[in-house]
Scaffold this motif. Structure first.
Motif, PDB file in Angstrom:
ATOM      1  N   ASN A 682       0.817  -1.219   0.000  1.00 44.83           N
ATOM      2  CA  ASN A 682       0.000   0.000   0.000  1.00 44.83           C
ATOM      3  C   ASN A 682       0.851   1.270   0.000  1.00 44.83           C
ATOM      4  OD1 ASN A 682      -2.214  -1.610  -0.073  1.00 44.83           O
ATOM      5  ND2 ASN A 682      -2.819  -1.328   2.061  1.00 44.83           N
ATOM      6  N   GLU A 683       2.117   1.137   0.482  1.00 45.81           N
ATOM      7  CA  GLU A 683       3.014   2.306   0.470  1.00 45.81           C
ATOM      8  C   GLU A 683       3.838   2.376  -0.815  1.00 45.81           C
ATOM      9  OE1 GLU A 683       5.297   1.925   4.050  1.00 45.81           O
ATOM     10  OE2 GLU A 683       3.606   2.480   5.353  1.00 45.81           O
ATOM     11  N   GLY A 684       3.602   1.402  -1.706  1.00 40.26           N
ATOM     12  CA  GLY A 684       4.292   1.420  -3.007  1.00 40.26           C
ATOM     13  C   GLY A 684       5.749   1.013  -2.935  1.00 40.26           C
ATOM     14  N   ALA A 685       6.118   0.215  -1.920  1.00 37.66           N
ATOM     15  CA  ALA A 685       7.522  -0.210  -1.779  1.00 37.66           C
ATOM     16  C   ALA A 685       7.910  -1.152  -2.910  1.00 37.66           C
ATOM     17  CB  ALA A 685       7.698  -0.924  -0.434  1.00 37.66           C
ATOM     18  N   ASP A 686       9.223  -1.200  -3.219  1.00 40.09           N
ATOM     19  CA  ASP A 686       9.750  -2.211  -4.144  1.00 40.09           C
ATOM     20  C   ASP A 686       9.822  -3.516  -3.339  1.00 40.09           C
ATOM     21  OD1 ASP A 686      11.355  -4.032  -5.472  1.00 40.09           O
ATOM     22  OD2 ASP A 686      12.745  -2.518  -6.238  1.00 40.09           O
ATOM     23  N   ILE A 687       8.842  -4.366  -3.526  1.00 42.68           N
ATOM     24  CA  ILE A 687       8.640  -5.518  -2.635  1.00 42.68           C
ATOM     25  C   ILE A 687       9.813  -6.482  -2.667  1.00 42.68           C
ATOM     26  CG2 ILE A 687       7.418  -7.392  -3.861  1.00 42.68           C
ATOM     27  CD1 ILE A 687       5.948  -5.540  -0.940  1.00 42.68           C
ATOM     28  N   HIS A 688      10.436  -6.659  -3.833  1.00 40.48           N
ATOM     29  CA  HIS A 688      11.540  -7.627  -3.939  1.00 40.48           C
ATOM     30  C   HIS A 688      12.799  -7.081  -3.261  1.00 40.48           C
ATOM     31  CE1 HIS A 688       8.750  -9.690  -6.392  1.00 40.48           C
ATOM     32  NE2 HIS A 688       8.891  -8.918  -7.449  1.00 40.48           N
ATOM     33  N   ALA A 689      13.062  -5.784  -3.464  1.00 36.52           N
ATOM     34  CA  ALA A 689      14.231  -5.175  -2.803  1.00 36.52           C
ATOM     35  C   ALA A 689      14.015  -5.173  -1.284  1.00 36.52           C
ATOM     36  CB  ALA A 689      14.432  -3.752  -3.316  1.00 36.52           C
ATOM     37  N   ALA A 690      12.784  -4.861  -0.854  1.00 35.01           N
ATOM     38  CA  ALA A 690      12.483  -4.819   0.587  1.00 35.01           C
ATOM     39  C   ALA A 690      12.648  -6.211   1.198  1.00 35.01           C
ATOM     40  CB  ALA A 690      11.063  -4.304   0.804  1.00 35.01           C
ATOM     41  N   THR A 691      12.180  -7.244   0.464  1.00 35.59           N
ATOM     42  CA  THR A 691      12.320  -8.623   0.964  1.00 35.59           C
ATOM     43  C   THR A 691      13.802  -8.981   1.095  1.00 35.59           C
ATOM     44  OG1 THR A 691      10.231  -9.283  -0.065  1.00 35.59           O
ATOM     45  CG2 THR A 691      11.751 -11.056   0.461  1.00 35.59           C
ATOM     46  N   ALA A 692      14.583  -8.657   0.056  1.00 34.71           N
ATOM     47  CA  ALA A 692      16.026  -8.965   0.087  1.00 34.71           C
ATOM     48  C   ALA A 692      16.692  -8.262   1.273  1.00 34.71           C
ATOM     49  CB  ALA A 692      16.673  -8.539  -1.228  1.00 34.71           C
ATOM     50  N   ALA A 693      16.333  -6.991   1.486  1.00 35.10           N
ATOM     51  CA  ALA A 693      16.927  -6.219   2.591  1.00 35.10           C
ATOM     52  C   ALA A 693      16.616  -6.889   3.928  1.00 35.10           C
ATOM     53  CB  ALA A 693      16.389  -4.788   2.571  1.00 35.10           C
ATOM     54  N   GLN A 694      15.355  -7.368   4.069  1.00 36.05           N
ATOM     55  CA  GLN A 694      14.969  -8.009   5.329  1.00 36.05           C
ATOM     56  C   GLN A 694      15.687  -9.347   5.520  1.00 36.05           C
ATOM     57  OE1 GLN A 694      10.683  -7.921   4.626  1.00 36.05           O
ATOM     58  NE2 GLN A 694      10.425  -6.567   6.369  1.00 36.05           N
ATOM     59  N   VAL A 695      15.745 -10.159   4.453  1.00 40.14           N
ATOM     60  CA  VAL A 695      16.369 -11.486   4.572  1.00 40.14           C
ATOM     61  C   VAL A 695      17.868 -11.350   4.868  1.00 40.14           C
ATOM     62  CG1 VAL A 695      16.982 -13.598   3.325  1.00 40.14           C
ATOM     63  CG2 VAL A 695      14.665 -12.706   3.166  1.00 40.14           C
ATOM     64  N   TYR A 696      18.549 -10.419   4.165  1.00 38.25           N
ATOM     65  CA  TYR A 696      19.996 -10.282   4.343  1.00 38.25           C
ATOM     66  C   TYR A 696      20.368  -9.350   5.501  1.00 38.25           C
ATOM     67  CZ  TYR A 696      20.684 -12.709  -0.095  1.00 38.25           C
ATOM     68  OH  TYR A 696      20.686 -13.652  -1.103  1.00 38.25           O
ATOM     69  N   GLY A 697      19.335  -8.697   6.080  1.00 39.56           N
ATOM     70  CA  GLY A 697      19.596  -7.774   7.197  1.00 39.56           C
ATOM     71  C   GLY A 697      20.437  -6.594   6.755  1.00 39.56           C
ATOM     72  N   ARG A 698      20.147  -6.043   5.560  1.00 38.16           N
ATOM     73  CA  ARG A 698      20.912  -4.897   5.038  1.00 38.16           C
ATOM     74  C   ARG A 698      19.979  -3.716   4.801  1.00 38.16           C
ATOM     75  NH1 ARG A 698      25.297  -6.558   0.527  1.00 38.16           N
ATOM     76  NH2 ARG A 698      26.268  -8.325   1.570  1.00 38.16           N
ATOM     77  N   GLU A 699      20.582  -2.565   4.562  1.00 32.78           N
ATOM     78  CA  GLU A 699      19.804  -1.387   4.162  1.00 32.78           C
ATOM     79  C   GLU A 699      19.391  -1.564   2.698  1.00 32.78           C
ATOM     80  OE1 GLU A 699      18.794   1.194   6.089  1.00 32.78           O
ATOM     81  OE2 GLU A 699      19.654  -0.010   7.708  1.00 32.78           O
ATOM     82  N   PRO A 700      18.201  -1.066   2.307  1.00 35.73           N
ATOM     83  CA  PRO A 700      17.738  -1.241   0.906  1.00 35.73           C
ATOM     84  C   PRO A 700      18.768  -0.782  -0.128  1.00 35.73           C
ATOM     85  CG  PRO A 700      15.977  -0.358   2.264  1.00 35.73           C
ATOM     86  CD  PRO A 700      17.190  -0.407   3.132  1.00 35.73           C
ATOM     87  N   GLU A 701      19.526   0.324   0.180  1.00 36.51           N
ATOM     88  CA  GLU A 701      20.489   0.817  -0.825  1.00 36.51           C
ATOM     89  C   GLU A 701      21.693  -0.114  -1.006  1.00 36.51           C
ATOM     90  OE1 GLU A 701      20.925   3.345   2.975  1.00 36.51           O
ATOM     91  OE2 GLU A 701      19.307   2.520   1.724  1.00 36.51           O
ATOM     92  N   ASP A 702      21.876  -1.057  -0.053  1.00 36.03           N
ATOM     93  CA  ASP A 702      23.005  -1.997  -0.165  1.00 36.03           C
ATOM     94  C   ASP A 702      22.619  -3.297  -0.877  1.00 36.03           C
ATOM     95  OD1 ASP A 702      24.552  -0.217   1.213  1.00 36.03           O
ATOM     96  OD2 ASP A 702      24.134  -1.111   3.181  1.00 36.03           O
ATOM     97  N   ILE A 703      21.414  -3.350  -1.404  1.00 39.74           N
ATOM     98  CA  ILE A 703      20.940  -4.588  -2.056  1.00 39.74           C
ATOM     99  C   ILE A 703      21.391  -4.608  -3.516  1.00 39.74           C
ATOM    100  CG2 ILE A 703      18.836  -5.819  -2.816  1.00 39.74           C
ATOM    101  CD1 ILE A 703      19.578  -6.102   0.190  1.00 39.74           C
ATOM    102  N   THR A 704      22.055  -5.709  -3.910  1.00 38.40           N
ATOM    103  CA  THR A 704      22.526  -5.832  -5.300  1.00 38.40           C
ATOM    104  C   THR A 704      21.378  -6.322  -6.187  1.00 38.40           C
ATOM    105  OG1 THR A 704      23.146  -8.139  -5.035  1.00 38.40           O
ATOM    106  CG2 THR A 704      24.822  -6.503  -4.463  1.00 38.40           C
ATOM    107  N   LYS A 705      21.593  -6.190  -7.498  1.00 38.07           N
ATOM    108  CA  LYS A 705      20.573  -6.678  -8.457  1.00 38.07           C
ATOM    109  C   LYS A 705      20.336  -8.176  -8.282  1.00 38.07           C
ATOM    110  CE  LYS A 705      20.868  -3.318 -12.219  1.00 38.07           C
ATOM    111  NZ  LYS A 705      21.372  -3.058 -13.566  1.00 38.07           N
ATOM    112  N   GLN A 706      21.437  -8.916  -8.045  1.00 40.47           N
ATOM    113  CA  GLN A 706      21.313 -10.373  -7.873  1.00 40.47           C
ATOM    114  C   GLN A 706      20.474 -10.702  -6.639  1.00 40.47           C
ATOM    115  OE1 GLN A 706      22.302 -12.860 -10.030  1.00 40.47           O
ATOM    116  NE2 GLN A 706      21.099 -14.129  -8.658  1.00 40.47           N
TER     117      GLN A 706
END
Length: 885
Positions: A682-706
């Motif tokens: 509902n907030e329009g987040a990039d769901i895949h990047a947000a999921t990756a950030a949560q799983v890897y415990g990183r900030e969204p800007e540190d998420i790679t394309k892979q």
């Protein structure tokens, strides 16, 4: 019953063995609420087949009493029947239902402590012979063959439900080359692995038979050991004790303390009313008409579950405009059945119409004017039929206004039970209402007119029958009324309209592909050091594994060669450049033959291509496209885009694609009640990047394309029950990393995991799963003992409610878009038209000046189709051809 001069007949059915055979032959069968019924259906089918063929005067059933039946033989040999797997739970679940059916048939069931079913059969057969009866033993257990004599025959059930082999003394001798009294000796010598009867190690059927033909009995064989060749003699000597023990084990005991009471086994004691009620409850409509006379309820003309064509019903032939005025008697709702010589309603020939099901009007569409027909049908507001979409396309071709759909018996049957295989009108009529006539699909025009009243009567009876079933399924009835029936006219218009195909573009592209294929062939031949047929699995296997010596570890092996299936070649990626070339070669040749070569041959005179959208193929309720299938053109490859480029708008027109974004995932978040996931959407987040950030415990800007790609794979894969192994294959992660990833994912998405587990539980308890709107899928396999079958059922139980809810909403969107475009048409240059539905998207054609306005309308209508706590987002794109969208 039988001829008084002939001996009376007693049929003894080996209950559990016949039930087993039915259970495995019909493992998928279940009622619409998911109750498994395959064993009972198989038993009833085979038992009734036997009754019909053998016409016995007396019938009874022998049963293996659980736990106690093999005690006596265990005393002789503790390993007897060792290693037998217990039957799966849904096998035992059906036994009380079988007992109920036997009671209604009037067939007593006998079971005794310390005696197996074949001992009970043996004891009854001996007593029957003393009473001068002919005994017929019905079983799938060949042990019974030792009981054959002049008064006893065995009906052995083989594979399937109708394969029965009769054994009399003569036919036994012809098949085995032995007398029936030698069968026990044969079994004692060769043993029986299914019952764990040892026999003599190393003595097979051929040797045992030859020995018995020569020396008559086991005693005769052991008396003449010195005459038998060394290798065989040693085996016989070593296992002498086991052979005699085996004879004892395999011998049927005929001393069971059971008295044959002819009054009790009298086959005429059936309770027809009870039989009918049970068969209806179990939804075994096809069996009702297989019942012998003694088991049938007297047929009443008002019984909706029994097809009755009223002989007083009349057919009125309408072959001129003057005769059309008779149609004004039809009223507002009509039963309808149309026929056309072309596809999608083109070249219409006949239209059968009836208001009451008693008078049928057969209208010859080649001899009347459409205008005159239109004025006579102006009062007609709704229709009932079989595959009504076809009838509506005839209305479109004739320029008649489209009535609403009140009921479609093809789709009604599928909604009630989507696992059913019967879909033709003849199959439905035969299975559900006892129709026994010739196939209705192959009628000539003259026969169609002759049978017009009968066809309408069938549609009417199926309609009545389905309405009764839908009363017990109110959510499914509402789904039919509000989603399925309204989408039929929309699909009828889409298929009729078709989409323009640029044939010249495809021809040029074909030449380009031929060059590409030729280049790939030369490269492959270069690596192989020879020319060969790349399309031949055997030749390719030889090149890869013999010629190039590629590793065969973990590669599946067929009868003659290692497999070269795509899944196996994937395991060889990176081992040799030829693997990628073969994959490319396969992709290009497949697209060429499936689309580029064939699509131009399928267009009409205006170069428009018409697919057919089926509502009764996918059990999730998704539409399926066929002849040609336009839903399978690859989306992400350049070749797929090139093929889609051939689908174009007419001059001065545009195509618009309106696509639900991440539709399934949004619905999964809502259905699982995952508040955090709903909030992110509902907030329009990039769901895949947000999921990756949560799983890897990183900030969204540190998420790679892979990392984002891996998260996308798991986000969607999880809806299909993705395992760590599946994640490994999709992403190239190690197995441990994939397992850790999935574990972490489910810690984050706990509501999703709980929801998925609750669906598996629902499937087990209720026997079905359902969508938000009540579409059901029975789940008989959820309790299967076969791990693969059960796992597939669990994946379907998770996926169906999500994908099915998506399919239901998509149909609602199509109906809403249809209504909205009509409502807005006064503001537009011309009425836009829906052309295709591809899973989550709708393709619309409109005038180029209207494109922006229509795109906005599509977005607004589709996003607001149904109020959900999760926001639905629709992306729209505009282009001259489908490849640009």
């Amino acid at each position: 019953m039988g001829d008084s001069k002939k001996p009376k007949k007693l049929a003894i059915i080996d209950g559990k063995s016949v039930f087993y055979r039915g259970y495995y032959a019909m493992s998928q069968l279940a009622t619409k609420d998911g109750t498994p019924t395959g064993g009972v259906f198989g038993f009833a089918t085979m038992a009734l087949e036997v009754i019909r063929k053998l016409k016995p005067d007396y019938v009874c059933v022998a049963w293996d009493k659980p736990k106690t039946n093999i005690r006596k033989r265990l005393e002789i040999y503790p390993e007897y029947k060792a290693g037998r797997k217990p039957a799966p739970p849904d096998f035992y679940e059906q036994i009380p239902v079988l007992h109920e059916l036997l009671e209604a048939f009037g067939w007593p069931l006998y079971e005794l402590d310390d005696y197996e079913a074949d001992d009970i059969m043996g004891a009854l057969a001996v007593q029957a012979r003393e009473k001068g009866l002919q005994t017929l033993l019905v079983t799938s257990d060949l042990d019974m063959l030792q009981l054959i004599n002049g008064g006893v025959k065995v009906f052995a059930l083989k594979k399937g439900l109708s394969n029965i082999e009769l054994f009399s003394p003569e036919s036994f001798q012809a098949k085995y080359g032995l007398r029936t009294d030698q069968f026990l000796e044969l079994k004692a010598l060769m043993g029986d692995s299914s019952d764990n009867i040892p026999g003599a190690a190393g003595i097979g059927k051929k040797t045992a038979t030859e020995l018995l033909q020569k020396y008559d009995t086991i005693e005769g064989i052991y008396d003449n050991l010195e005459l038998i060749k060394d290798s065989t003699r040693k085996k016989l000597e070593a296992d002498k004790e086991m052979v005699h023990l085996s004879k004892k084990l395999a011998s049927i005991m005929t001393d069971a303390p059971l008295k044959l009471d002819l009054k009790e086994v009298d086959g005429s004691k059936a309770d027809p009313e009870k039989i009918r009620d049970i068969l209806q409850k179990l939804e075994f409509k096809s069996l009702v008409r297989q019942l012998p006379e003694v088991m049938r309820v007297e047929e009443h003309h008002n019984d909706p579950a029994q097809f009755v064509h009223d002989p007083k019903a009349k057919t009125v032939l309408v072959e001129s405009d003057k005769e059309l005025d008779q149609l004004n008697k039809i009223g507002k709702t009509a039963y309808v059945f149309g026929r056309s010589a072309g596809t999608h309603g083109r070249k219409p020939t006949w239209l059968l119409l009836s208001g009451d099901g008693k008078t049928t009007y057969a209208v010859n569409l080649q001899k009347i004017s459409a205008k005159a027909l239109s004025s006579q049908l102006s009062a007609l507001s709704s229709v009932i039929g079989y595959n009504v979409k076809n009838d509506l396309q005839i209305f479109i071709e004739l320029g008649l206004p489209l009535p609403e759909v009140a009921h479609d018996v093809l789709i009604g049957s599928f909604l009630i039970n989507c696992l059913r295989r019967e879909q033709s009108l003849t199959e439905l009529a035969s299975a559900d209402i006892g129709y026994e006539g010739s196939p209705l699909e192959e009628l000539s025009d003259d026969e169609l007119v002759q049978k017009a009243g009968e066809i309408i009567a069938i549609v009417k009876a199926l309609h009545k029958d389905q309405e009764a079933s839908l009363k017990d399924m109110p959510k499914v009835a509402k789904l039919a009324r509000e989603i399925e029936w309204p989408v039929i006219p929309v699909l009828a218009r889409m298929e009729y309209e078709g989409i323009k195909l640029d044939v010249g573009y495809l021809e040029a592209f074909n030449t380009e592909l031929e060059d590409q294929i030729s280049d790939l062939e030369q490269e492959i031949y270069g690596h192989a050091n020879k020319e060969f047929n790349i399309g031949s699995p055997a030749q390719l296997s030889e090149v890869l594994f013999d010629g190039l010596g590629l590793p065969t570890q973990n590669i599946k092996k067929g009868k003659s060669a290692y497999s070269t299936a795509a899944s196996e070649l994937d395991k060889l990626r990176g081992q040799h450049p030829i693997i990628d070339l073969i994959t490319q070669y396969r992709e290009v040749t497949k697209l060429k033959s499936t689309y580029v070569d064939t699509l131009p041959k399928q267009v009409d005179d205006d170069s428009r291509l018409h697919t057919t959208f089926a509502l009764t193929v996918a059990q999730t309720g998704r539409l399926s496209s066929n002849d040609p299938n336009l839903q399978n053109i690859p989306v992400r490859t350049d070749l797929g885009r090139r093929i889609r480029t051939a689908f174009t708008a007419r001059p001065k027109h545009m195509l618009i694609s309106a696509d639900y974004s991440q539709f399934e995932l949004r619905l999964a978040a809502f259905l699982a009640g995952d508040k955090e996931l709903i909030r992110m959407f509902n907030e329009g987040a990039d769901i895949h990047a947000a999921t990756a950030a949560q799983v890897y415990g990183r900030e969204p800007e540190d998420i790679t394309k892979q990392m984002r790609r891996d998260a996308k794979v798991i986000n969607f894969g999880v809806l299909y029950g993705m395992s760590p192994h599946g994640l490994v294959q999709a992403t190239g992660m190690t197995y441990d990393a994939a397992k850790t990833y999935i574990d972490k994912y489910f810690q984050l998405r706990k509501p999703l995991l709980e929801y998925m587990n609750s669906l598996k539980e629902k499937a087990k308890t209720d026997g079905y799963v359902e969508t938000l709107f009540g579409r059901r899928r029975p789940m008989p396999d959820i309790k299967s003992s076969n791990f693969m079958v059960r796992s597939a059922a669990e994946r379907a139980a998770i996926n169906m409610p999500i994908q099915g809810t998506e399919a239901d909403l998509m149909k609602m969107a199509m109906v809403a878009v249809d209504r909205e475009l009509k409502a807005q048409s006064s503001k537009l240059k011309e009425l836009p038209k829906q052309l295709l539905q591809i899973h989550d998207s709708i393709l619309v054609e409109c005038h180029e000046d209207d494109a922006e306005a229509v795109a906005k309308d599509l977005k607004r209508t589709m996003e607001g189709v149904y109020e959900l706590p999760v926001k639905l987002t629709v992306d729209t794109t505009i282009g001259r051809n489908w490849g640009e969208l």
